[in-house]
Design an enzyme around this catalytic site. Structure first.
Site, PDB file in Angstrom:
ATOM      1  N   HIS A   1       1.006  -1.073  -0.107  1.00  0.00           N
ATOM      2  CA  HIS A   1       0.020  -0.173  -0.039  1.00  0.00           C
ATOM      3  C   HIS A   1       0.786   1.133  -0.108  1.00  0.00           C
ATOM      4  O   HIS A   1       0.657   1.997  -0.793  1.00  0.00           O
ATOM      5  CB  HIS A   1      -0.763  -0.225   1.260  1.00  0.00           C
ATOM      6  CG  HIS A   1      -1.722   1.158   1.356  1.00  0.00           C
ATOM      7  ND1 HIS A   1      -3.120   1.159   1.013  1.00  0.00           N
ATOM      8  CD2 HIS A   1      -1.682   2.454   1.881  1.00  0.00           C
ATOM      9  CE1 HIS A   1      -3.698   2.117   1.125  1.00  0.00           C
ATOM     10  NE2 HIS A   1      -2.718   2.937   1.495  1.00  0.00           N
ATOM     11  N   GLU A   2       1.629   1.362   1.106  1.00  0.00           N
ATOM     12  CA  GLU A   2       2.641   2.706   0.988  1.00  0.00           C
ATOM     13  C   GLU A   2       3.395   2.783  -0.172  1.00  0.00           C
ATOM     14  O   GLU A   2       4.067   3.849  -0.705  1.00  0.00           O
ATOM     15  CB  GLU A   2       3.515   2.359   2.237  1.00  0.00           C
ATOM     16  CG  GLU A   2       2.759   2.682   3.594  1.00  0.00           C
ATOM     17  CD  GLU A   2       1.807   3.828   3.648  1.00  0.00           C
ATOM     18  OE1 GLU A   2       2.100   4.891   2.984  1.00  0.00           O
ATOM     19  OE2 GLU A   2       0.631   3.870   4.238  1.00  0.00           O
TER      20      GLU A   2
ATOM     21  N   HIS B   1       1.838   4.760  -2.880  1.00  0.00           N
ATOM     22  CA  HIS B   1       1.769   6.202  -2.460  1.00  0.00           C
ATOM     23  C   HIS B   1       3.211   6.622  -2.998  1.00  0.00           C
ATOM     24  O   HIS B   1       3.348   7.587  -3.725  1.00  0.00           O
ATOM     25  CB  HIS B   1       1.459   6.394  -1.022  1.00  0.00           C
ATOM     26  CG  HIS B   1       0.150   6.424  -0.661  1.00  0.00           C
ATOM     27  ND1 HIS B   1      -0.807   7.182  -1.201  1.00  0.00           N
ATOM     28  CD2 HIS B   1      -0.436   5.753   0.353  1.00  0.00           C
ATOM     29  CE1 HIS B   1      -1.862   6.850  -0.704  1.00  0.00           C
ATOM     30  NE2 HIS B   1      -1.776   6.087   0.125  1.00  0.00           N
TER      31      HIS B   1
END
Length: 551
Positions: A313-314, A317
């Site tokens: 997920h990170e 980003h």
């Protein structure tokens, strides 16, 4: 669900946007003239490529971004490296820097340059530069609309409300937090009236998080999602056969988890020459610049999947941040077209890729090698099924699966929008929260801490933030569908651990485009052929989980 450190278009952390309230505001007469001049209709600004006014504006905006980068580093250090005893001095540093940023952002010279650029309209067009002016004008109007007195009261209440929420959550007693929330509602209504008295209050607040979106549009989107997911969830629980997840239970060395997650982040495309990967209590992605992206995650001995999914997920980003268009470095057009768009990139990698069959084929031999205690006869199909369990009781938003998560968001949106409009009162929230949890998710919290007090967002007055999480999931499904059409070999390449073509596709079509388009709908229309279409996510979830659960 993990959050990246979110920022406003010209700088400050959304978790603390009004800490420093000192500002230099033009005279009322001059301000009215500037606001009229900067009332930009999306897409209408056209500026000469060699405009001296644009060069001067760029210098000021880039200086603001440089100071914002320093703020980003202070925030990263506070979360990752700072000794506990430095909290007081760090607070003073951040407050002083926030004051400087606020003064720079409300500089009357910026308004004058924007006014001049409006007069130059039609002397030659450059789409990215025009978008930079459009976004700068939009933010300048907001910054200069808010009075010094209101900004001061918001800054003072932010700390008070957060501390009150912490105590109320510990005591599991919503009534302790209710007065602070009532004050936030009043403050946000006041803010919205100053920025745009002609719009619904919630629409004005929502624009800070997803420009161009309205509550009427959200109502339509979320009604469609709710109508599709509530019966699907009930059917999965009533007739479905849950996957076997027991073989993934146990204890997993956190150093081994960290090494594996680092390898995965690099495989997906994270560049250590332009970033760092560290551990923090609350995972986030921040930093100072696209060439200095700071990503963190966390690991638990009793949970292998939390560290893995959090890292993917990170990384999503971080890949967005590292892929931004440096030709327009320091200008607002270089930033994401809203938080929903940024969230779409993390969720595309976490859910559309990381929870897919090809990724399971890539991941299985790696987790077997890192954790030899796992059953060695398990297959990639076993892993795919195990990581896609729908929780039998989904009470906590941040622990929710991809089927139940949108319903958590819809519940929060409905309550906060009704609250801001005045349709419900603060003291009704616990009862309405529990009622909607039962209706949408089939469960009822046993306490306020499990229910209405579980999220920190309302303690900061962040009304309009929650919807971007689920908007990001919808955008992720739609963008991934378009990418798959252009990348017919994706499944085979992903199973072999090759994600470079997908990363390059996202760099070109999403990351480097930034805020060129005034809204996420226009970006999606350009990239996928249509504005946001919730039916794509609904069909994905229905098809995927009906097959997984044997319906």
């Amino acid at each position: 669900m993990f959050k990246y450190r979110l920022e406003t278009r010209i700088g400050t952390s959304l978790a603390s946007p009004f800490v420093a309230w000192r500002q230099a505001v033009p005279s009322p007469k001059k301000l009215a003239r500037i606001r009229m001049a900067t009332a930009v209709t999306p897409g209408e600004v056209a500026i000469a490529p060699s405009s001296k006014a644009f060069t001067a504006l760029s210098e000021k905006l880039k200086e603001i971004q440089a100071f914002s980068g320093i703020s980003g580093l202070l925030g990263w250090d506070e979360m990752v490296m700072m000794p506990a005893g430095a909290a007081g001095s760090r607070g003073a540093q951040k407050s002083a820097l926030a004051g400087l940023l606020h003064e720079r952002k409300s500089d009357p010279a910026i308004g004058e340059l924007l006014e001049q650029l409006q007069r130059e309209e039609g002397q030659g067009a450059d789409a990215f530069r025009a978008a930079a002016v459009r976004e700068a004008a939009r933010e300048y109007r907001k910054v200069t609309a808010v009075t010094k007195d209101l900004a001061k009261r918001e800054a003072e209440h932010e700390t008070e409300a957060y501390q009150t929420w912490v105590k109320a959550r510990q005591a599991s007693n919503f009534s302790l937090f209710a007065p602070a929330l009532e004050k936030w509602v009043a403050l946000r209504r006041e803010r919205a009236a100053l920025i745009d008295p002609g719009k619904p209050v919630y629409d004005v607040l929502l624009d800070d998080y997803q420009p161009g979106l309205t509550s009427a549009r959200l109502d339509s989107i979320f009604d469609q999602v709710k109508a599709g997911l509530v019966p699907l969830l009930a059917d999965l629980r009533a007739r479905g056969t849950p996957p076997d997840t027991a073989w993934l239970k146990g204890e997993f060395d956190t150093d081994a988890q960290a090494a594996l997650c680092r390898e995965i982040a690099l495989t997906l495309g994270f560049d250590l020459e332009k970033g760092r990967l560290d551990v923090s209590v609350h995972p986030f992605t921040g930093g100072a610049h696209p060439t200095d992206v700071r990503m963190t995650t966390r690991f638990k001995k009793d949970s292998l999947l939390e560290g893995l999914t959090g890292t993917v997920h990170e990384t999503g980003h971080a890949l967005y941040e590292q892929g931004r268009n440096l030709e327009y470095d320091g200008l607002p057009v270089n930033e994401a077209a809203g938080m929903g768009v940024h969230e779409s990139q993390s969720l595309l990698w976490e859910r559309m890729v990381g929870l897919g069959r090809p990724f399971a084929a890539y991941l299985l031999p790696k987790i077997k090698a890192a954790f030899p205690q796992l059953p060695q006869d398990r297959t990639a199909e076993d892993l795919y099924r195990a990581v896609n369990e729908v929780l039998p009781r989904s009470l906590i938003r941040v622990e929710a699966d991809e089927v139940t998560y949108p319903l958590h968001i819809i519940l929060r949106y409905e309550l906060e929008s009704e609250l801001v409009r005045g349709d419900i009162s603060v003291d009704q929230l616990p009862e309405l929260w529990n009622k909607k949890m039962k209706e949408y998710l089939g469960v009822e919290p046993e306490s306020d801490a499990q229910g209405v007090l579980q999220d920190v967002h309302w303690s900061y007055g962040l009304f309009g933030y929650f919807p971007t999480y689920s908007l990001g999931a919808m955008m992720a499904a739609q963008i991934f569908e378009a990418a798959r059409k252009d990348l017919p070999d994706f499944e085979a390449e992903a199973a072999a651990g090759n994600f470079s073509k997908l990363k390059a596709w996202l760099n070109k079509n999403i990351h480097q485009v930034g805020s060129l388009y005034p809204s996420a709908d226009e970006l999606l229309e350009k990239v996928t052929g249509s504005p946001l279409d919730p039916s794509i996510l609904l069909e994905h979830l229905k098809s995927k989980y009906s097959e997984l659960y044997g319906l």
